[in-house]
Scaffold this active site. Structure first.
Site, PDB file in Angstrom:
ATOM      1  N   SER A   1       0.821  -1.204   0.000  1.00 44.93           N
ATOM      2  CA  SER A   1       0.000   0.000   0.000  1.00 44.93           C
ATOM      3  C   SER A   1       0.857   1.257   0.000  1.00 44.93           C
ATOM      4  O   SER A   1       0.383   2.333  -0.351  1.00 44.93           O
ATOM      5  CB  SER A   1      -0.915   0.005   1.225  1.00 44.93           C
ATOM      6  OG  SER A   1      -0.144   0.013   2.415  1.00 44.93           O
TER       7      SER A   1
ATOM      8  N   GLY B   1      -5.362  -0.473   5.479  1.00 42.24           N
ATOM      9  CA  GLY B   1      -5.923  -1.082   6.685  1.00 42.24           C
ATOM     10  C   GLY B   1      -7.303  -0.598   7.059  1.00 42.24           C
ATOM     11  O   GLY B   1      -8.038  -1.286   7.757  1.00 42.24           O
TER      12      GLY B   1
ATOM     13  N   CYS C   1       2.258  -6.938   1.997  1.00 39.51           N
ATOM     14  CA  CYS C   1       1.287  -6.185   2.787  1.00 39.51           C
ATOM     15  C   CYS C   1       0.330  -7.188   3.412  1.00 39.51           C
ATOM     16  O   CYS C   1      -0.307  -7.969   2.699  1.00 39.51           O
ATOM     17  CB  CYS C   1       0.531  -5.210   1.880  1.00 39.51           C
ATOM     18  SG  CYS C   1      -0.828  -4.332   2.672  1.00 39.51           S
TER      19      CYS C   1
ATOM     20  N   THR D   1      -2.520  -6.635   5.005  1.00 36.08           N
ATOM     21  CA  THR D   1      -3.916  -6.318   4.712  1.00 36.08           C
ATOM     22  C   THR D   1      -4.280  -6.710   3.285  1.00 36.08           C
ATOM     23  O   THR D   1      -5.363  -7.251   3.028  1.00 36.08           O
ATOM     24  CB  THR D   1      -4.181  -4.822   4.940  1.00 36.08           C
ATOM     25  OG1 THR D   1      -3.774  -4.468   6.265  1.00 36.08           O
ATOM     26  CG2 THR D   1      -5.647  -4.491   4.766  1.00 36.08           C
TER      27      THR D   1
ATOM     28  N   CYS E   1       2.379  -5.724  10.347  1.00 32.10           N
ATOM     29  CA  CYS E   1       2.274  -4.847   9.182  1.00 32.10           C
ATOM     30  C   CYS E   1       3.685  -4.606   8.675  1.00 32.10           C
ATOM     31  O   CYS E   1       4.607  -4.403   9.480  1.00 32.10           O
ATOM     32  CB  CYS E   1       1.605  -3.529   9.570  1.00 32.10           C
ATOM     33  SG  CYS E   1       1.645  -2.251   8.292  1.00 32.10           S
TER      34      CYS E   1
ATOM     35  N   HIS F   1       5.035  -2.140   7.404  1.00 38.44           N
ATOM     36  CA  HIS F   1       5.592  -0.837   7.765  1.00 38.44           C
ATOM     37  C   HIS F   1       6.331  -0.892   9.109  1.00 38.44           C
ATOM     38  O   HIS F   1       7.274  -0.133   9.335  1.00 38.44           O
ATOM     39  CB  HIS F   1       4.485   0.217   7.877  1.00 38.44           C
ATOM     40  CG  HIS F   1       3.972   0.738   6.568  1.00 38.44           C
ATOM     41  ND1 HIS F   1       3.146   0.003   5.757  1.00 38.44           N
ATOM     42  CD2 HIS F   1       4.167   1.935   5.942  1.00 38.44           C
ATOM     43  CE1 HIS F   1       2.837   0.729   4.682  1.00 38.44           C
ATOM     44  NE2 HIS F   1       3.445   1.901   4.772  1.00 38.44           N
TER      45      HIS F   1
END
Length: 265
Positions: free
Chosen positions: A13, A45, A75, A77, A186, A188
């Site tokens: 994302s 998300g 990712c 999600t 996640c 990130h």
């Protein structure tokens, strides 16, 4: 049949998948990597599964046009929402997704209490519930949705007081509940490891799945006789937002500069 020299597509994302991209390049340095950061639509998300599936189909189609031999959904999600759909659309394509590291965390915990930091979309998914049912029956799992965290990481400023305060607000209740193992659910969040090191005791294990995803990609490419053979591959980048933003963030998160092109909405 794809060529061994064909690239591997990696999407997220936003910039979080760069943490996975780094693990892939470390394990498979000969592979040419195509990275799409869907920054114009971040965060995933808080969006509907149908919306995320539409975005993933769009990006998968782009990778297919580029001749990619495999795809990585970097990712959590996106994996929850779209991996089954993409496997149906591209049944012969090696496709690797992400999932929170529930199994290794359940094996690692000593206190019997595991904390999960993730997006709302991941934590509310049937896929995550199935992971808990399969691997976490003997441990207590405390989930912590982290709204706002992805957006702050997307700025590339990983030392801001606002980010530090938000992260502590999410981590502190997990530590207070006795968690000795934290899952970064996640892609990130691995970029927050330096901040987390100053927040959690040294005996708290912090687990993510970037390296495991790289190993799974290696297995799938090997099984399909698609592993690249020298020379060293490179990485090329696309974004659905302003390319200049990603160009500025790459040296911070990727630790290298990179060519960034615009990805059509």
């Amino acid at each position: 049949m794809a060529e061994r020299s064909a690239p591997v597509g990696v999407m997220d994302s936003g910039v979080g998948g760069l943490s996975v991209l780094a693990e892939i390049q470390r394990l498979l340095p000969n592979e040419t990597l195509l990275y799409v950061a869907d920054c114009g639509h971040v965060p995933y998300g808080e969006k509907s599964p149908d919306y995320i599936r539409q975005r993933c189909r769009h990006i998968a189609g782009f990778f297919h046009e580029q001749g990619a031999k495999a795809m990585v959904l970097a990712c959590n999600t996106a994996t929850v929402a779209a991996v089954a759909d993409l496997r149906e659309l591209y049944p012969t394509w090696p496709l690797v997704g992400m999932e929170p590291a529930v199994k290794p965390a359940a094996a690692a915990t000593r206190s019997g209490v595991v904390g999960v930091l993730a997006t709302t979309g991941t934590l509310q998914s049937a896929k995550f519930a199935a992971l808990l049912d399969r691997f976490a029956n003997d441990v207590q799992v405390i989930t912590q949705p982290c709204p706002g965290l992805v957006e702050l990481i997307e700025t590339g400023d990983l030392t801001s007081p606002v980010l530090r305060q938000m992260l502590w607000g999410y981590v502190q209740p997990l530590l207070a509940a006795g968690c000795d193992t934290l899952i970064l659910g996640c892609t990130h969040y691995p970029f927050l490891r330096p901040l987390l090191a100053g927040m959690v005791p040294a005996d708290v294990a912090v687990i993510d799945t970037g390296a495991a995803v790289a190993r799974q990609l290696q297995r799938l490419l090997g099984a399909n006789d698609l592993l690249a053979e020298g020379p060293a591959g490179d990485a090329r980048f696309w974004t659905s937002a302003d390319p200049e933003i990603l160009r500025k963030i790459l040296p911070v998160l990727w630790h290298k500069c990179g060519d960034v092109q615009s990805f059509a909405l």
